[in-house]
Motif scaffolding. Sequence first.
Motif, mmCIF file in Angstrom:
data_model
loop_
_atom_site.group_PDB
_atom_site.id
_atom_site.type_symbol
_atom_site.label_atom_id
_atom_site.label_comp_id
_atom_site.label_asym_id
_atom_site.label_seq_id
_atom_site.Cartn_x
_atom_site.Cartn_y
_atom_site.Cartn_z
ATOM 1 N N UNK A 131 2.249 25.912 14.148
ATOM 2 C CA UNK A 131 2.819 24.931 13.244
ATOM 3 C C UNK A 131 3.853 25.499 12.290
ATOM 4 N N UNK A 132 4.409 26.646 12.598
ATOM 5 C CA UNK A 132 5.387 27.291 11.716
ATOM 6 C C UNK A 132 6.625 27.685 12.517
ATOM 7 N N UNK A 178 6.384 26.550 2.821
ATOM 8 C CA UNK A 178 6.557 25.197 3.338
ATOM 9 C C UNK A 178 5.233 24.483 3.527
ATOM 10 N N UNK A 179 5.351 23.224 3.855
ATOM 11 C CA UNK A 179 4.182 22.377 4.052
ATOM 12 C C UNK A 179 4.502 21.302 5.083
ATOM 13 N N UNK A 180 3.491 20.828 5.766
ATOM 14 C CA UNK A 180 3.701 19.826 6.809
ATOM 15 C C UNK A 180 3.750 18.414 6.257
ATOM 16 N N UNK A 181 3.129 18.182 5.096
ATOM 17 C CA UNK A 181 3.184 16.867 4.468
ATOM 18 C C UNK A 181 3.543 17.033 2.999
ATOM 19 N N UNK A 241 6.527 15.787 6.855
ATOM 20 C CA UNK A 241 7.725 16.535 6.473
ATOM 21 C C UNK A 241 7.986 17.628 7.509
ATOM 22 N N UNK A 242 8.026 17.245 8.769
ATOM 23 C CA UNK A 242 8.147 18.217 9.855
ATOM 24 C C UNK A 242 9.434 17.948 10.630
ATOM 25 N N UNK A 243 10.197 19.018 10.857
ATOM 26 C CA UNK A 243 11.403 18.870 11.664
ATOM 27 C C UNK A 243 11.018 18.562 13.110
#
Length: 174
Positions: free
Chosen positions: A60-61, A82-85, A153-155
């Motif tokens: 996930x990175x 960073x963060x996913x949400x 918030x994920x590309x």
Amino acid sequence: MSEPFVAEIRIFAGNFAPRGWAFCDGQLLPISQNTALFSLIGTVYGGDGRSTTALPNLQGRAPMHPGRGPGLTSRRLGEKVGTETVTLTEAQIPSHRHTLRAAMATGTSSAPSTTTSMGGSFPIQIYNSDDQNLSDMAAETLSTAGGNQSHENVQPYLTLNFIIALVGLYPSHS
């Protein structure tokens, strides 16, 4: 395929780690069985440094080069950022206001139009008035928007495996 350097990371589309490789999933490995690898990565990615070392966790990175580029903040090797949400706070949302205006005058139409502030089809009748004496309705009339829920918030991504070489050539300093 050429022989890898110990600690070399590659992207691998398979669903298993080949012999001499391991997934970059943060797992702990015994130093006693991975001395060359430990001498290169130490405890940058975790482990106690006495009996265990940890592999990088790229689940996930997105990988990023350490250091500092023009206009960028400094990043150190192994730093997780960073963060996913993300939950936006009121301070992060541009200042704006929602109002509902009404007049006491009798309406002139029972159908919404382009001059009606709430255009569209509704199950209730909306009246258009030529009255210029519009007033803001009480703030309690409109409910609060939001609710402190996070949003993704994920590309955009394609899921692949990162693998790290546990054995191979020991890289020399140049």
